[in-house]
Design a protein around this motif. Structure first.
Motif, PDB file in Angstrom:
ATOM      1  N   GLU A   1       2.318   1.597  -3.242  1.00  0.00           N
ATOM      2  CA  GLU A   1       2.140   2.236  -4.381  1.00  0.00           C
ATOM      3  C   GLU A   1       1.852   3.696  -4.259  1.00  0.00           C
ATOM      4  O   GLU A   1       1.299   4.396  -5.407  1.00  0.00           O
ATOM      5  N   TRP A   2       1.223   4.236  -2.794  1.00  0.00           N
ATOM      6  CA  TRP A   2       1.180   5.596  -3.067  1.00  0.00           C
ATOM      7  C   TRP A   2       1.984   6.857  -3.352  1.00  0.00           C
ATOM      8  O   TRP A   2       2.170   7.238  -4.107  1.00  0.00           O
TER       9      TRP A   2
ATOM     10  N   GLU B   1      -6.426   2.740  -0.418  1.00  0.00           N
ATOM     11  CA  GLU B   1      -7.085   2.217  -2.083  1.00  0.00           C
ATOM     12  C   GLU B   1      -8.686   2.138  -2.044  1.00  0.00           C
ATOM     13  O   GLU B   1      -8.471   1.903  -3.249  1.00  0.00           O
TER      14      GLU B   1
ATOM     15  N   ARG C   1     -12.895   0.841  -6.256  1.00  0.00           N
ATOM     16  CA  ARG C   1     -12.279   1.038  -4.809  1.00  0.00           C
ATOM     17  C   ARG C   1     -13.152   1.057  -3.691  1.00  0.00           C
ATOM     18  O   ARG C   1     -13.383   2.332  -2.953  1.00  0.00           O
TER      19      ARG C   1
ATOM     20  N   ALA D   1       1.068  -0.882   0.079  1.00  0.00           N
ATOM     21  CA  ALA D   1      -0.354   0.304  -0.005  1.00  0.00           C
ATOM     22  C   ALA D   1       1.000   0.867  -0.171  1.00  0.00           C
ATOM     23  O   ALA D   1       0.752   2.147  -0.731  1.00  0.00           O
TER      24      ALA D   1
ATOM     25  N   PRO E   1      -4.226   6.456  -4.832  1.00  0.00           N
ATOM     26  CA  PRO E   1      -4.888   6.098  -3.428  1.00  0.00           C
ATOM     27  C   PRO E   1      -4.024   7.474  -2.547  1.00  0.00           C
ATOM     28  O   PRO E   1      -3.540   7.900  -3.085  1.00  0.00           O
TER      29      PRO E   1
END
Length: 799
Positions: A14-15, A213, A264, A11, A147
């Motif tokens: 991704e951010w 997310e 999402r 996570a 995200p």
């Protein structure tokens, strides 16, 4: 810019990658850019060659077993640019500590973005995100398209609080994220496993870890399907899809219309047990659905993800974190006792921190596992492990009494898979609750599905298996009357699965699965002729395969119990004595074997008569014991008398008669009368070939006996030819490691050596000795004989 990260920090990766890309960087992220089937090592090498790597530092990142170690060490070794950011309080290895690693943990999203871009030193882009042209819809109005900062919660959110002491499961969390984010059918995932394995905790942790997310995440308690619509209606109101006074059916329709075109979002259906009942509430679309369930049958609605106990390192980490001062070896021992089951481990940790010592806990666990596992229920679990099992069995009692009878019966058997598919034999007067299952595949299937749906048993390939801990709790919760009923049901299962006499080769394929279960029940619970016969036949099967040490304690228990329960002269007590005498002999306790055989023969003569087949069987076994102790004359006289009686009573071709003839020719012949022994061996072999067949184990034993006599008479080439044929057949029929096969191989090595083929003899004896050491042990007489023979062959070779 290559973003290096541990799977557990996906996570954050991704951010970070989204923010860098938004700021104008060319970003490479493994799960964005590397496709299925590509060589990830080659891809990683190419990414590192770019010269710039951003590393997401965390405790998981510095795990030496992860590929992240290869990534950061390669960059350091090549003196390339490494830009670190920290997402927790982990301490970097010494070589990385001089690097300034700003922390993103605990910051707001704007501040975290600023810290990240400052660390990278790239151009600043506007903090705001450009709006997507067109109708944003209600959900998009609740957050941006990219995200959010990991850990920040969606505006629509009702997931339970995060477990601050959540341990392990990184691989499962990464697997879940990859499966849900792949955009295929696997966007509906069912976490399945038995009670207490941590499915709900895993779903909660996933929701919190990847909260950034999602624009909404909603938790639905699903054990009672009738309560699901109201919970989804609440979500419809929360999203603005409908009003509070809208009827549930219309609210669900509006919610489906709202969710289906959107992405999402995350729905978690916790503790759903009936796939058909849940199916109408799965909205479809591009969002993600998690289901937790004890029921394994989700193939039509979701992709099942098996959640099992912890890895041992995860168990010990949890225990040591919760019980200060607990040594690693003690944590390991406790984890083994509790089968690495998360709920049981947490309950144990609670009791140990409340003042119980580890020896006290283990002692209580041995005395009453159900009582112990009723204590120490942790926060976040609705009931204790013992209570979970109690509730499940109560539910079965109301809806599936036959399934409950099967479950309790298996609780008294071994923890290995029980071959329910072999329960086709006749059973006299089975318990009523079980009678409908035996011989009824459809009823059996229904019962097995009920057990699997409650997470109480593992069903596979016609077998049923209970976990040891579940078994212990179920046994412990039985009342005396329930225990008696369960014992009768277990006995019925054993009788129905009994394949027949262990000496019959046609039964051999069925024995290995059944053996553990016949070795487990209390002999006092075996009350029928059929179950008692099956119990000692199982021990005979083991002894035929060189496993007398395993059979010995069980036979002692059978003999002791039945002597007290049935009396010393009962037929099953005497058969247990007969088998026990062989076990003593096979474990080199020949004096005990001889005394027990003498007692058994005397009792059978008195109870059954001189010429009864069981009496004559005892007589020939006593003759063998006498010969082994050096009393050859007495042994031969007893064997000759027994053979004469068997020929008269049973006939010359009866298998028992031929067994006595084989023993007389093989072990009890007079010194100097080799020719007569050879004649008897030839006659016995011919009869066994005709009566039993060429490949019957007893026929092959007779072939070995004749080969031995041929060699004694100087016909070594003929002995070698017969032994080679016998060895080929035994390897095919019995297997390469069977004691009889190894004896034949040892004999063949002797004949080869006598014929001058020393190298071939040595190679064969070396292989035989290695197998005997593994199968029969270092100190077995056959092993020692092979070792001595190999030494002689070595001396011959050096000479």
């Amino acid at each position: 810019m290559f973003v290096s990260h541990a799977g557990a920090d996906r996570a954050w990766a991704e951010w970070v990658a989204w923010q860098l890309q938004d700021a104008g960087y060319d970003v490479e992220l493994d799960f964005w850019d590397w496709g299925a089937g590509e060589n990830f090592v080659v891809k990683m090498n190419a990414a590192l060659a770019s010269g710039r790597m951003l590393a997401v530092f965390s405790q998981a990142y510095f795990d030496p077993d992860r590929f992240t170690t290869a990534e950061w060490t390669a960059v350091v070794a090549a003196r390339q640019k490494l830009i670190p950011v920290r997402v927790d309080s982990a301490t970097a290895p010494p070589v990385l500590r001089p690097l300034i690693a700003p922390s993103l943990a605990g910051l707001g999203e704007d501040e975290a973005r600023s810290v990240l871009l400052k660390a990278v030193g790239g151009p600043r882009r506007p903090d705001g995100r450009p709006g997507f042209p067109g109708d944003a819809g209600r959900l998009r109005g609740m957050g941006g398209s990219g995200p959010r900062l990991p850990g920040s919660l969606p505006r629509v959110w009702n997931l339970p609080g995060r477990n601050a002491e959540f341990t392990g499961r990184d691989a499962l969390l990464v697997h879940l994220r990859q499966a849900l984010a792949s955009g295929s059918r696997v966007a509906v995932q069912a976490l399945r496993g038995r009670g207490g394995v941590g499915k709900t905790q895993l779903a909660i942790e996933y929701g919190h870890r990847f909260a950034g997310e999602y624009e909404l995440a909603w938790w639905i308690h699903s054990e009672e399907p009738a309560l699901i619509p109201d919970q989804l209606a609440q979500l419809a109101v929360k999203t603005g899809a409908t009003q509070a006074d809208t009827p549930p059916a219309q609210a669900l329709e509006a919610l489906t219309e709202e969710l289906r075109p959107r992405g999402r979002w995350l729905l978690v259906f916790d503790n759903a047990e009936d796939p058909a009942a849940l199916a109408p509430y799965l909205p479809g679309g591009n969002g993600h659905v998690l289901i937790t369930s004890r029921n394994p049958h989700w193939q039509d609605a979701a992709i099942a993800v098996e959640v099992d106990g912890f890895a041992r390192t995860e168990s010990t980490t949890l225990l040591q974190a919760r019980v200060p001062g607990l040594a690693e070896e003690d944590a390991d021992r406790l984890a083994q006792k509790l089968e690495d089951l998360p709920l049981a481990l947490v309950q144990a940790a609670a009791l140990l921190t409340d003042g119980l010592t580890l020896p006290q806990y283990l002692n209580l666990l041995g005395e009453s596992v159900s009582k112990v596992l009723d204590e120490g229920r942790p926060h976040g679990y609705p009931v204790s492990l013992a209570a979970q099992i109690r509730l499940s069995t109560q539910r079965l009692a109301e809806t599936q009494p036959a399934a409950l009878a099967l479950l309790r019966a298996c609780a008294l058997l071994a923890p290995e898979p029980f071959p329910l598919h072999t329960c086709t034999g006749p059973v006299d007067d089975p318990p009523p609750t079980l009678a409908g299952l035996l011989g009824n595949p459809l009823a059996t299937r229904k019962a097995l599905r009920a057990l699997a749906a409650q997470g109480l048993a593992r069903i596979q390939d016609g077998t049923i298996q209970l976990h040891r801990l579940n078994q212990a709790v179920i046994r412990d919760q039985l009342t005396p009357a329930e225990h008696a009923d369960a014992a009768r049901a277990a006995e019925a299962l054993l009788v129905a699965a009994y394949p027949g006499q262990a000496s019959d080769p046609t039964t051999w394929p069925a024995w290995p699965e059944l053996i553990p279960h016949l070795l487990t029940p209390d002999p006092a619970d075996l009350t029928t002729d059929a179950s008692q016969s099956a119990a000692y036949q199982a021990c005979w099967y083991l002894m035929d395969r060189g496993n007398a040490p395993t059979a010995l304690p069980r036979l002692q228990h059978l003999h002791r119990t039945w002597t007290r329960q049935l009396g010393p002269d009962h037929q099953h007590t005497l058969w247990a004595a007969h088998c026990l005498a062989r076990a003593y002999n096979d474990t080199q306790n020949r004096t005990q074997a001889r005394a027990l055989d003498e007692d058994t023969l005397e009792r059978r003569r008195r109870v059954l008569g001189e010429d009864h087949p069981d009496t004559l069987t005892s007589a020939i076994h006593l003759a063998i014991r006498l010969a082994a102790l050096g009393e050859v004359e007495a042994a031969r006289a007893l064997a000759e008398d027994t053979l004469a009686r068997q020929r008269r009573v049973l006939g010359e071709d009866h298998p028992n008669t031929l067994t006595t003839a084989y023993n007389l020719a093989n072990r009890l012949g007079k010194p100097g009368e080799v020719e007569s022994a050879r004649t008897l061996a030839e006659d016995t072999l011919a009869r066994r070939r005709r009566v039993l067949g060429e490949d019957h184990p007893n026929t092959l034993n007779s072939a070995n006996s004749l080969a031995f006599h041929l060699a004694e008479l100087g016909e070594v080439e003929a002995a070698r030819a017969l032994t080679e044929d016998t060895l080929d057949r035994q390897r095919r029929v019995l297997g390469e490691d069977h004691p009889h096969t190894l004896t034949t191989a040892h004999n063949l090595a002797i004949w080869l050596a006598e014929l001058g083929e020393v190298e071939a003899a040595r190679a064969l004896e070396e292989d035989t000795l290695a197998r005997q050491r593994r199968v029969q042990g270092e100190d077995h007489p056959d092993t020692l004989n092979s070792a001595n023979q190999l030494e002689e062959l070595a001396d011959d070779g050096s000479a």
